[in-house]
Design an enzyme around this catalytic site. Structure first.
Site, PDB file in Angstrom:
ATOM      1  N   ILE A 131       0.909  -1.142   0.000  1.00 40.36           N
ATOM      2  CA  ILE A 131       0.000   0.000   0.000  1.00 40.36           C
ATOM      3  C   ILE A 131       0.954   1.198   0.000  1.00 40.36           C
ATOM      4  O   ILE A 131       1.555   1.514   1.018  1.00 40.36           O
ATOM      5  CB  ILE A 131      -0.945   0.015   1.220  1.00 40.36           C
ATOM      6  CG1 ILE A 131      -1.859  -1.214   1.197  1.00 40.36           C
ATOM      7  CG2 ILE A 131      -1.774   1.305   1.226  1.00 40.36           C
ATOM      8  CD1 ILE A 131      -2.803  -1.319   2.382  1.00 40.36           C
ATOM      9  N   PRO A 132       1.153   1.820  -1.150  1.00 39.42           N
ATOM     10  CA  PRO A 132       2.318   2.686  -1.384  1.00 39.42           C
ATOM     11  C   PRO A 132       2.259   4.089  -0.766  1.00 39.42           C
ATOM     12  O   PRO A 132       2.203   5.093  -1.464  1.00 39.42           O
ATOM     13  CB  PRO A 132       2.384   2.754  -2.905  1.00 39.42           C
ATOM     14  CG  PRO A 132       0.964   2.633  -3.338  1.00 39.42           C
ATOM     15  CD  PRO A 132       0.338   1.673  -2.352  1.00 39.42           C
ATOM     16  N   CYS A 133       2.334   4.142   0.552  1.00 39.55           N
ATOM     17  CA  CYS A 133       2.322   5.438   1.225  1.00 39.55           C
ATOM     18  C   CYS A 133       3.595   6.236   0.941  1.00 39.55           C
ATOM     19  O   CYS A 133       3.603   7.459   1.102  1.00 39.55           O
ATOM     20  CB  CYS A 133       2.099   5.266   2.722  1.00 39.55           C
ATOM     21  SG  CYS A 133       3.209   4.106   3.515  1.00 39.55           S
ATOM     22  N   HIS A 134       4.648   5.581   0.474  1.00 38.23           N
ATOM     23  CA  HIS A 134       5.879   6.296   0.125  1.00 38.23           C
ATOM     24  C   HIS A 134       5.685   7.203  -1.097  1.00 38.23           C
ATOM     25  O   HIS A 134       6.494   8.083  -1.342  1.00 38.23           O
ATOM     26  CB  HIS A 134       7.033   5.314  -0.119  1.00 38.23           C
ATOM     27  CG  HIS A 134       6.810   4.391  -1.272  1.00 38.23           C
ATOM     28  ND1 HIS A 134       6.003   3.259  -1.176  1.00 38.23           N
ATOM     29  CD2 HIS A 134       7.264   4.425  -2.543  1.00 38.23           C
ATOM     30  CE1 HIS A 134       5.994   2.641  -2.341  1.00 38.23           C
ATOM     31  NE2 HIS A 134       6.744   3.325  -3.196  1.00 38.23           N
TER      32      HIS A 134
END
Length: 167
Positions: A131-134
């Site tokens: 889950i690409p919070c970056h």
């Protein structure tokens, strides 16, 4: 409920992967932890099809490829966090949004303190990387906080050839 876990040696440190029999529920960098809402859950180190697929996904990602492996995800969080995490999952590999842009998507209108609420939900993401919070940047594409640490965020953005402003 049983939760299975294993570790994965990535170029950025040892990741810990957590899964139920049907979905991935956690992926943490060494500086992170995850808690589960079920106080009687049993956590045991073992392998599972979900963990095996997650390792394949990670192998592709760290090889600089867009991962093609599909992993069922079941992050635990509030309804608001779930909504934010759902939006994060639609940010394509190599693309970014700002906290303000994500706030606009979630709230459908400008909202005072909306970006801060979004930041709290993004920071609570229990399945980092997948889950690409970056891929969330600050105003002006500036590099901002990351639960895994800014050095890890820089490295992840670099893997995806994403440009950002490093203050």
């Amino acid at each position: 409920m049983s939760i299975f876990y294993t570790t994965y040696e990535s170029p950025l440190g040892c990741l810990t992967l957590y899964a139920t029999a049907s979905a991935l529920v956690g992926l943490t960098f060494p500086t992170q932890s995850v808690t589960f809402s079920d106080p009687i859950c049993k956590v045991e180190r073992t392998s599972s099809p979900i963990l095996t697929h997650t390792i394949q996904w990670l192998d592709q990602y760290f090889a600089g490829q867009v991962p093609t492996v599909t992993i069922p995800l079941a992050p635990q969080g509030t309804a608001f966090q779930q909504r934010v995490w759902s939006h994060l999952q639609h940010i394509p590999y190599g693309a970014t949004l700002t906290y303000g842009e994500l706030s606009q998507l979630v709230f459908h209108s400008p909202r005072p303190k909306g970006a801060q609420a979004i930041g709290s939900a993004v920071g609570a993401n229990p399945i980092s990387l997948i889950i690409p919070c970056h891929r969330i940047l600050g105003k002006g594409r500036s590099l901002t906080g990351y639960t895994g640490g800014l050095s890890i965020k820089r490295a992840l953005l670099s893997i995806e050839n994403i440009s950002f402003v490093d203050k």
